[in-house]
Motif scaffolding. Structure first.
Motif, PDB file in Angstrom:
ATOM      1  N   LEU A   1       0.805  -1.226   0.000  1.00 55.94           N
ATOM      2  CA  LEU A   1       0.000   0.000   0.000  1.00 55.94           C
ATOM      3  C   LEU A   1       0.837   1.275   0.000  1.00 55.94           C
ATOM      4  O   LEU A   1       0.438   2.280  -0.599  1.00 55.94           O
ATOM      5  CB  LEU A   1      -0.923   0.006   1.224  1.00 55.94           C
TER       6      LEU A   1
ATOM      7  N   GLU B   1     -12.220   3.019   0.262  1.00 54.57           N
ATOM      8  CA  GLU B   1     -12.041   1.584   0.026  1.00 54.57           C
ATOM      9  C   GLU B   1     -12.500   0.703   1.172  1.00 54.57           C
ATOM     10  O   GLU B   1     -12.362  -0.508   1.108  1.00 54.57           O
ATOM     11  CB  GLU B   1     -10.584   1.285  -0.317  1.00 54.57           C
TER      12      GLU B   1
ATOM     13  N   LEU C   1      -8.989  -1.213   4.563  1.00 52.72           N
ATOM     14  CA  LEU C   1      -7.945  -0.286   4.139  1.00 52.72           C
ATOM     15  C   LEU C   1      -7.784   0.849   5.149  1.00 52.72           C
ATOM     16  O   LEU C   1      -6.662   1.293   5.412  1.00 52.72           O
ATOM     17  CB  LEU C   1      -8.235   0.270   2.743  1.00 52.72           C
TER      18      LEU C   1
END
Length: 87
Positions: free
Chosen positions: A17, A36, A40
């Protein structure tokens, strides 16, 4: 043929990420990360904690703490109401 499900650790997820989050920070794109969902959002919170506690791996791109905080604040504004809310 059976599909194999990959299992990754939080560390693997964070490492994957960070480059995207760094690009979003550079471009000022908060919504891409906070829209998201909860998984997340938890990962972004974990990244922020690493940053605040000087546990950011030197090989990762730098992300400013205010950006991560803005993502978390914005995600909190878009969370659905909890199921415990009175009807």
């Amino acid at each position: 043929m059976t599909a194999r499900r990959a299992v990754y650790s939080e560390e693997d997820a964070a490492a994957a990420l960070v480059p995207l989050a760094a690009k979003c920070a550079h471009l000022g794109l908060i919504r891409l990360l906070c829209d998201e969902g909860a998984t997340l959002t938890r990962l972004v919170a974990s990244l922020r904690e690493r940053l605040l506690h000087n546990q950011w791996p030197s090989e990762w791109p730098t992300i400013d703490e205010p950006f991560l905080s803005a993502v978390l604040a914005s995600a909190g504004k878009t969370e659905p109401p909890s199921s415990s809310a009175s009807k």
